[in-house]
Design a protein around this motif. Structure first.
Motif, PDB file in Angstrom:
ATOM      1  N   ILE A   1      -4.190   4.066   1.707  1.00 29.40           N
ATOM      2  CA  ILE A   1      -3.228   3.144   1.107  1.00 29.40           C
ATOM      3  C   ILE A   1      -3.933   1.915   0.562  1.00 29.40           C
ATOM      4  O   ILE A   1      -3.626   1.421  -0.540  1.00 29.40           O
ATOM      5  N   VAL A   2      -4.914   1.419   1.326  1.00 30.59           N
ATOM      6  CA  VAL A   2      -5.646   0.231   0.871  1.00 30.59           C
ATOM      7  C   VAL A   2      -6.419   0.535  -0.402  1.00 30.59           C
ATOM      8  O   VAL A   2      -6.422  -0.272  -1.357  1.00 30.59           O
ATOM      9  N   SER A   3      -7.054   1.698  -0.439  1.00 28.73           N
ATOM     10  CA  SER A   3      -7.808   2.054  -1.651  1.00 28.73           C
ATOM     11  C   SER A   3      -6.876   2.252  -2.840  1.00 28.73           C
ATOM     12  O   SER A   3      -7.230   1.913  -3.976  1.00 28.73           O
ATOM     13  N   THR A   4      -5.682   2.800  -2.577  1.00 22.63           N
ATOM     14  CA  THR A   4      -4.713   2.960  -3.683  1.00 22.63           C
ATOM     15  C   THR A   4      -4.309   1.609  -4.248  1.00 22.63           C
ATOM     16  O   THR A   4      -4.220   1.427  -5.463  1.00 22.63           O
TER      17      THR A   4
ATOM     18  N   GLU B   1       3.499   2.908  -6.034  1.00 25.10           N
ATOM     19  CA  GLU B   1       4.837   2.602  -5.544  1.00 25.10           C
ATOM     20  C   GLU B   1       4.965   2.950  -4.060  1.00 25.10           C
ATOM     21  O   GLU B   1       5.494   2.165  -3.261  1.00 25.10           O
ATOM     22  N   LYS B   2       4.478   4.131  -3.683  1.00 23.58           N
ATOM     23  CA  LYS B   2       4.543   4.531  -2.270  1.00 23.58           C
ATOM     24  C   LYS B   2       3.715   3.588  -1.401  1.00 23.58           C
ATOM     25  O   LYS B   2       4.158   3.158  -0.329  1.00 23.58           O
ATOM     26  N   ALA B   3       2.488   3.283  -1.849  1.00 28.55           N
ATOM     27  CA  ALA B   3       1.627   2.403  -1.068  1.00 28.55           C
ATOM     28  C   ALA B   3       2.232   1.001  -0.950  1.00 28.55           C
ATOM     29  O   ALA B   3       2.194   0.379   0.123  1.00 28.55           O
ATOM     30  N   ALA B   4       2.811   0.512  -2.040  1.00 27.16           N
ATOM     31  CA  ALA B   4       3.405  -0.832  -2.009  1.00 27.16           C
ATOM     32  C   ALA B   4       4.609  -0.874  -1.076  1.00 27.16           C
ATOM     33  O   ALA B   4       4.804  -1.860  -0.331  1.00 27.16           O
ATOM     34  N   ASN B   5       5.435   0.180  -1.078  1.00 28.40           N
ATOM     35  CA  ASN B   5       6.598   0.205  -0.174  1.00 28.40           C
ATOM     36  C   ASN B   5       6.165   0.277   1.282  1.00 28.40           C
ATOM     37  O   ASN B   5       6.774  -0.362   2.150  1.00 28.40           O
ATOM     38  N   GLU B   6       5.108   1.051   1.557  1.00 27.92           N
ATOM     39  CA  GLU B   6       4.620   1.108   2.936  1.00 27.92           C
ATOM     40  C   GLU B   6       4.044  -0.238   3.361  1.00 27.92           C
ATOM     41  O   GLU B   6       4.249  -0.679   4.509  1.00 27.92           O
ATOM     42  N   LEU B   7       3.332  -0.892   2.472  1.00 28.53           N
ATOM     43  CA  LEU B   7       2.809  -2.221   2.778  1.00 28.53           C
ATOM     44  C   LEU B   7       3.958  -3.195   3.034  1.00 28.53           C
ATOM     45  O   LEU B   7       3.904  -4.033   3.948  1.00 28.53           O
ATOM     46  N   LYS B   8       5.037  -3.078   2.251  1.00 23.88           N
ATOM     47  CA  LYS B   8       6.192  -3.937   2.443  1.00 23.88           C
ATOM     48  C   LYS B   8       6.835  -3.695   3.810  1.00 23.88           C
ATOM     49  O   LYS B   8       7.246  -4.644   4.504  1.00 23.88           O
ATOM     50  N   GLU B   9       6.925  -2.429   4.222  1.00 20.36           N
ATOM     51  CA  GLU B   9       7.489  -2.115   5.541  1.00 20.36           C
ATOM     52  C   GLU B   9       6.641  -2.704   6.661  1.00 20.36           C
ATOM     53  O   GLU B   9       7.175  -3.186   7.664  1.00 20.36           O
ATOM     54  N   LYS B  10       5.337  -2.650   6.492  1.00 22.85           N
ATOM     55  CA  LYS B  10       4.457  -3.223   7.518  1.00 22.85           C
ATOM     56  C   LYS B  10       4.637  -4.738   7.614  1.00 22.85           C
ATOM     57  O   LYS B  10       4.640  -5.310   8.709  1.00 22.85           O
ATOM     58  N   ILE B  11       4.779  -5.396   6.456  1.00 23.96           N
ATOM     59  CA  ILE B  11       4.932  -6.853   6.464  1.00 23.96           C
ATOM     60  C   ILE B  11       6.289  -7.254   7.017  1.00 23.96           C
ATOM     61  O   ILE B  11       6.404  -8.209   7.791  1.00 23.96           O
TER      62      ILE B  11
ATOM     63  N   LYS C   1      -3.223  -9.550  11.487  1.00 21.51           N
ATOM     64  CA  LYS C   1      -2.828  -8.347  10.765  1.00 21.51           C
ATOM     65  C   LYS C   1      -1.922  -8.678   9.576  1.00 21.51           C
ATOM     66  O   LYS C   1      -2.121  -8.184   8.458  1.00 21.51           O
ATOM     67  N   ILE C   2      -0.923  -9.522   9.821  1.00 17.41           N
ATOM     68  CA  ILE C   2       0.020  -9.861   8.753  1.00 17.41           C
ATOM     69  C   ILE C   2      -0.683 -10.632   7.634  1.00 17.41           C
ATOM     70  O   ILE C   2      -0.405 -10.418   6.453  1.00 17.41           O
ATOM     71  N   ASN C   3      -1.601 -11.522   7.979  1.00 19.51           N
ATOM     72  CA  ASN C   3      -2.367 -12.237   6.951  1.00 19.51           C
ATOM     73  C   ASN C   3      -3.213 -11.275   6.129  1.00 19.51           C
ATOM     74  O   ASN C   3      -3.366 -11.441   4.912  1.00 19.51           O
ATOM     75  N   LEU C   4      -3.745 -10.246   6.801  1.00 22.01           N
ATOM     76  CA  LEU C   4      -4.516  -9.239   6.077  1.00 22.01           C
ATOM     77  C   LEU C   4      -3.626  -8.477   5.093  1.00 22.01           C
ATOM     78  O   LEU C   4      -4.022  -8.237   3.943  1.00 22.01           O
ATOM     79  N   PHE C   5      -2.425  -8.126   5.562  1.00 23.68           N
ATOM     80  CA  PHE C   5      -1.485  -7.434   4.679  1.00 23.68           C
ATOM     81  C   PHE C   5      -1.076  -8.320   3.500  1.00 23.68           C
ATOM     82  O   PHE C   5      -0.927  -7.834   2.366  1.00 23.68           O
ATOM     83  N   HIS C   6      -0.894  -9.608   3.764  1.00 23.67           N
ATOM     84  CA  HIS C   6      -0.570 -10.524   2.663  1.00 23.67           C
ATOM     85  C   HIS C   6      -1.702 -10.605   1.650  1.00 23.67           C
ATOM     86  O   HIS C   6      -1.463 -10.766   0.446  1.00 23.67           O
ATOM     87  N   GLY C   7      -2.928 -10.472   2.131  1.00 24.59           N
ATOM     88  CA  GLY C   7      -4.063 -10.440   1.212  1.00 24.59           C
ATOM     89  C   GLY C   7      -4.008  -9.209   0.326  1.00 24.59           C
ATOM     90  O   GLY C   7      -4.251  -9.294  -0.892  1.00 24.59           O
ATOM     91  N   TYR C   8      -3.716  -8.018   0.932  1.00 25.16           N
ATOM     92  CA  TYR C   8      -3.541  -6.813   0.119  1.00 25.16           C
ATOM     93  C   TYR C   8      -2.423  -7.002  -0.908  1.00 25.16           C
ATOM     94  O   TYR C   8      -2.553  -6.617  -2.078  1.00 25.16           O
ATOM     95  N   GLU C   9      -1.347  -7.570  -0.416  1.00 23.86           N
ATOM     96  CA  GLU C   9      -0.174  -7.781  -1.287  1.00 23.86           C
ATOM     97  C   GLU C   9      -0.510  -8.717  -2.441  1.00 23.86           C
ATOM     98  O   GLU C   9      -0.137  -8.456  -3.602  1.00 23.86           O
ATOM     99  N   ASN C  10      -1.207  -9.794  -2.179  1.00 17.42           N
ATOM    100  CA  ASN C  10      -1.571 -10.768  -3.212  1.00 17.42           C
ATOM    101  C   ASN C  10      -2.474 -10.141  -4.255  1.00 17.42           C
ATOM    102  O   ASN C  10      -2.293 -10.332  -5.468  1.00 17.42           O
ATOM    103  N   HIS C  11      -3.448  -9.355  -3.777  1.00 15.66           N
ATOM    104  CA  HIS C  11      -4.379  -8.723  -4.712  1.00 15.66           C
ATOM    105  C   HIS C  11      -3.656  -7.716  -5.596  1.00 15.66           C
ATOM    106  O   HIS C  11      -3.857  -7.676  -6.823  1.00 15.66           O
TER     107      HIS C  11
END
Length: 1027
Positions: free
Chosen positions: A343-346, A362-372, A389-399
């Protein structure tokens, strides 16, 4: 010390009566005591307690509360005496029923009663307040309020009842009562005593007053008797020495007072001894009390320590259990917060330009949203592991959000560049020079539509970046729209811009000489050209300068006329078709091939709106639905407010409102779901749909700003097109107003606020253009007032006005709207100006009769007749409602001046003939018909002489001259037959009148005219045939 009971209070009353009112008191002199005994009468006594100056309010309240409950004092009577003073309030009646309230104190050592200094009159009482709970009552004397505590209910009620009775009977103004009334007190008193005793002891009657006065008189007599006996006892003689008697009495009084003081001191020593012993006992008791309280406090502390130890043990047990549960939850939570490397690589490297890559993202972004947005307690979110963990996910989301926004904008720019390249290639292809082309944005919308779900994800995750994406999209689209609209405006302005035609015959300005030339052309036109059918063709000729009449689709003769809503309906109906018609060269929306033609200016406005407004509707619907511009925040706030209100007041209506709100929310959810289903594909019908107005003002303003950012050049270029059309002829502004006003009506109550605002501003601009144009016309009409030459024939301002009406009516297109109101006002003002111009040219001749001769007046009549006839006949054929009143005014003026004209020319030709019979007619007003022949002036010989001069031959010759004068006087040959017929009728009427006068005044003379009426009619026809 407890308060006194009712029996004790009765004893106290008897003691006070004996000491202060019936017996001698040791503290007072005998003389003073006797005077009081004779003057005062005691009616009521009650025991009260008043606070000492040394006592605080809190101690007073606690003591009186304990005393009211009947409890035993915890402190000695000495301490009580220091805090509270026991007093007795009594009601005393003086001589002549002067009622006073006095306060009495008791010496506890001697048991003697004495009056205090304070005394109050009954008249000083202003208010009385009773408080049964605290067993207190207050009396306001003038401005000062005094409060006493009276624990004895019976004594308190009797005392206040007596005061109330006295106030009612002897005071003019009864005081205010608070907490009681007289009936209430009477019922309380009756509960303590029988009715008979109450009536006998408490009610004051007139018999009591009489008995009291008799008693007072008896006492005075007794005092005098006792005084005489006393003087006898002391051997008093009137002749003895008075100083010796005074000295003797003084010695005896001092001896008695010394004995009394000695006895008082002896009693005080014993009382002081008792007090000291009581104080020592109280101090010992206080010491014991302190020891007991200290011991109880220590026991309480030990009990609290034991409870704390037990609570600590319980807390340790629960802490261990909670730690175990927390460990389990944390381990499960950390497992939930794990995100796979795929998911991170996607999110970091997947291609966003292909459909497969977009689906993966779209799938990866929705899964990231569920985690956040995972459901975690707020306390757990504060843990370091969870926050990392949440800050790391926010970093993925921002990028990923940054990469997504950049990719969408790059794809839009690429598509726009492709369009510009295609357009440049098309310029090289040999096509009609004036082909109008507009950019169709279906390809760019298809690019953005692919990222619909990711844009929705971006809106929920990061609204700031979502807004930045929207603004970048607006800026990209604005660049191409700016170029296209400007190029389109230049092309369409080039199509209808040409040099002005100075010879148009419906303009009043540009100099008097030019207008005279135009008027001469109109006057020289044939009769058939002035008819309405030829005027219509001529009207078309004025506008046909914008296109040829043969094989033309857009010529003015074939121009369609709009009804009230045709322009808006046409745009609505053609919006979807015009948007979706793709030319062979990608995304070009074009007008028909109109090379070599000129466009009618209102059609240019219509074509521009048909081309650009559908694109604006499409763009607005696309942005609202793809970028999810909604008013969710306001709904949430309203729901929160409503829930708070429902918590405070739970009623049946509130429950019904809740049910209705729930139903509305469900309906809104269903509508959103339906919209999402509808917008699964980019349907042109949905893009072109005009919806209901937006109620949320913030959203409405935001959409307006977005549309303004995209189509910022549209308003300016639309005004440029309007200015170019009105530059050649400002009357075209009426046609443009009609077209724009139709669109305004259709889009008034819709969500197309930006379209409405822009078109409204253009409409207002056109109104200003037309107003300034008409001001110039009015100024040109006013210039005719200053003409020095005598005008002849039809005035230019009148000959031009019908063509001016034709021009405005053609542009108005039978439309009944605000524009028609503007045209109506224009007609009214122009007509008034024309009539003012005629009045200014003719008023000097008509008013100043001495300065001007008959010929000048005749010319004025001819001028007005010819102009009013032209005005009324020409405008009557147009059937304009607004001009009916002015046509009527023109006809009235025409008839008035025609009557004056006929009189002048007939009398000028047949002057002596007419004047002779006018004189006879005037004479008949005062004389009989038989007497007329006896006047020398109107004798038979005079009549024969007149008739010899006006034979049939002479009359025919005069009529021929009169007919020839008509052609000299009037330039309009169409008007001459009408005037000639009117002259025939007028002259025939005169001849009939003359025949009647001859038959009446010269009946037996057999004198007649040389011709008959039939012969006169033949003369008319012969003259017309000869001409």
């Amino acid at each position: 010390m407890n308060p006194s009971s009712s029996e004790e209070l009765e004893k106290i009353k008897n003691e006070i009566t004996e000491q202060l009112f019936l017996g001698n008191v040791s503290t007072q002199s005998p003389a003073k005591n006797d005077t009081e005994k004779n003057q005062d009468k005691l009616f009521c006594v009650t025991e009260v307690f008043e606070e000492s100056k040394l006592n605080g309010a809190a101690n007073n309240y606690m003591y009186m509360k304990n005393l009211a409950k009947g409890g035993v004092l915890q402190k000695s009577s000495i301490e009580y005496k220091k805090k509270y003073k026991r007093r007795f309030l009594c009601i005393i009646v003086k001589k002549k029923w002067k009622i006073r309230i006095k306060k009495i104190k008791k010496n506890e050592t001697t048991g003697m009663y004495s009056f205090c200094k304070k005394t109050w009159n009954l008249e000083d009482i202003k208010a009385i307040e009773l408080n049964d709970k605290d067993k207190t009552f207050s009396i306001t004397f003038n401005s000062k309020t005094l409060t006493w505590n009276c624990p004895n209910d019976r004594g308190r009620a009797e005392f206040l009842y007596m005061i109330a009775k006295f106030c009612k009977k002897y005071m003019k103004k009864i005081p205010k009562y608070y907490g009681f009334n007289e009936l209430f007190l009477q019922n309380v008193v009756n509960s303590f005593k029988d009715e008979k005793n109450t009536e006998a002891s408490k009610e004051i009657t007139e018999n009591d007053i009489e008995n009291y006065e008799a008693e007072q008189k008896l006492k005075e007599e007794i005092v005098q008797v006792n005084l005489e006996e006393l003087l006898k006892d002391i051997n008093w003689k009137a002749s003895s020495d008075a100083t010796a008697l005074v000295e003797r009495l003084y010695n005896e009084l001092t001896e008695i007072e010394a004995n009394n003081v000695h006895s008082i001191f002896e009693c005080e020593e014993q009382a002081n001894l008792v007090v000291t012993q009581l104080d020592s006992a109280i101090s010992e008791l206080d010491l014991i009390d302190d020891l007991l309280t200290d011991y109880a406090k220590k026991l309480d502390d030990m009990g609290q320590d034991v409870k704390q130890i037990e609570n600590k043990n319980k807390n340790l047990q629960t802490q261990t259990e909670n730690q175990k549960l927390l460990y389990k939850q944390l381990s499960g939570l950390l497992n939930k917060l794990c995100l796979s490397s795929d998911i991170v690589s996607t999110l970091y490297s997947e291609n966003l330009t292909t459909e497969e890559g977009i689906e993966k993202c779209e799938k990866a972004a929705n899964e990231l949203k569920e985690k956040i947005e995972i459901d975690i307690n707020d306390d757990l979110r504060k843990l370091t592991a969870v926050t990392e963990k949440i800050n790391l996910f926010h970093g993925y989301e921002n990028h990923f959000s940054t990469r997504l926004s950049q990719c969408i904008i790059d794809e839009c720019r690429k598509e726009c560049d492709n369009y510009m390249k295609t357009k440049e290639k098309n310029k090289l292809v040999k096509k009609p020079r004036n082909q109008l082309q507009m950019f169709n944005r279906n390809s760019v919308q298809d690019v953005v539509f692919k990222y619909k779900n990711l844009i929705k994800w971006l809106r929920t995750i990061d609204p700031i970046k979502h807004n930045e994406l929207l603004m970048n999209y607006v800026s990209v689209i604005n660049e191409i729209y700016k170029k296209e609209i400007k190029e389109y405006s230049e092309n369409i302005r080039f199509l209808f811009l040409e040099k002005k035609n100075e010879d148009v015959d419906y303009v009043f300005e540009k100099g008097i000489e030019r207008i005279n030339k135009i008027a001469q052309k109109i006057q020289n036109a044939s009769t058939s050209q002035i008819s309405m059918s030829i005027l219509k063709d001529k009207k078309h000729r004025h506008f046909m300068k914008f296109g040829s009449n043969n094989n033309s689709n857009n010529s003015s003769s074939d121009v369609y006329k709009l009804n009230n809503t045709s322009i808006g309906r046409k745009i609505k109906e053609e919006s979807s078709s015009s948007i979706n018609k793709l030319m062979t060269l990608d995304n070009l929306v074009s007008l028909p091939d109109i090379s070599g033609e000129k466009i009618y200016p209102p059609d240019a406005i219509t074509n521009t709106l048909n081309q650009i407004v559908p694109l604006m509707i499409q763009e607005q619907n696309f942005i609202i639905n793809i970028f999810q511009i909604k008013s969710n925040d306001s709904k949430k706030n309203s729901l929160q407010i409503n829930t708070e209100i429902n918590k405070e007041e739970k009623t049946e209506n509130d429950e019904k409102e809740k049910e209705n709100k729930d139903e509305n929310e469900e309906n809104e959810k269903k509508e959103l779901e339906n919209k999402e289903e509808e917008w699964k594909t980019l349907d042109p019908a949905l893009l072109s749909k005009v919806n209901e107005p937006i109620k949320d003002l913030k959203i409405k303003k935001k959409i307006f700003d977005i549309m303004n950012g995209i189509f910022e050049e549209f308003k300016r270029e639309l005004i440029n097109i309007a200015d170019a059309g009105t530059q050649s002829d400002p009357t075209f502004s009426i046609g443009m107003m009609v077209r724009t006003e139709g669109l305004l009506r259709d889009y008034k109550n819709t969500d197309q606020h930006y379209v409405y605002t822009v078109v409204e501003s253009v409409f207002k601009h056109l109104v200003v253009v037309f107003d300034s144009y008409m001001e110039r016309q009015f100024k040109a009409i006013d210039e005719f007032k200053s003409l020095r030459k005598k005008p002849q024939g039809v005035l230019p301002v009148i000959s031009i006005f019908p063509n001016f009406v034709d021009c405005l009516e053609f542009n108005l297109e039978n439309n009944d709207s605000e524009t028609s109101g503007i045209v109506t006002i224009t007609y009214e003002r122009t007509s008034k100006k024309i009539f003012e111009c005629i009045d200014a040219l003719t008023k000097d001749v008509l008013n100043e009769s001495e300065k001007y001769d008959e010929k000048d007046r005749l010319n004025v009549h001819i001028l007005i007749i010819e102009n009013m006839h032209f005005f009324s006949t020409e405008l009557a054929d147009r059937q304009v409602k607004t001009l009916r009143s002015y046509i009527t005014e023109a006809k009235n003026r025409y008839n008035y001046h025609l009557k004056s004209y006929k009189k002048i020319v007939i009398y000028k030709t047949f002057g002596k003939f007419m004047e002779f019979f006018d004189g006879i007619e005037e004479l008949l007003s005062t004389n009989a018909p038989e007497e007329v022949g006896y006047h020398f002036k109107f004798s038979k010989a005079s009549l024969k002489s007149i008739l010899r001069n006006y034979t049939r031959k002479d009359v025919k010759k005069g009529l021929e001259n009169l007919y020839k004068q008509l052609f000299k006087h009037f330039s309009d040959e169409n008007l001459i037959p009408e005037i000639w017929q009117s002259l025939q009728n007028e002259f025939t009427g005169h001849i009939k009148r003359i025949e009647d006068i001859i038959n009446k005044c010269y009946a037996n003379t057999n004198i007649k005219l040389d011709f008959t009426i039939e012969e006169l009619q033949n003369m008319y026809s012969d003259i017309e045939k000869a001409k």
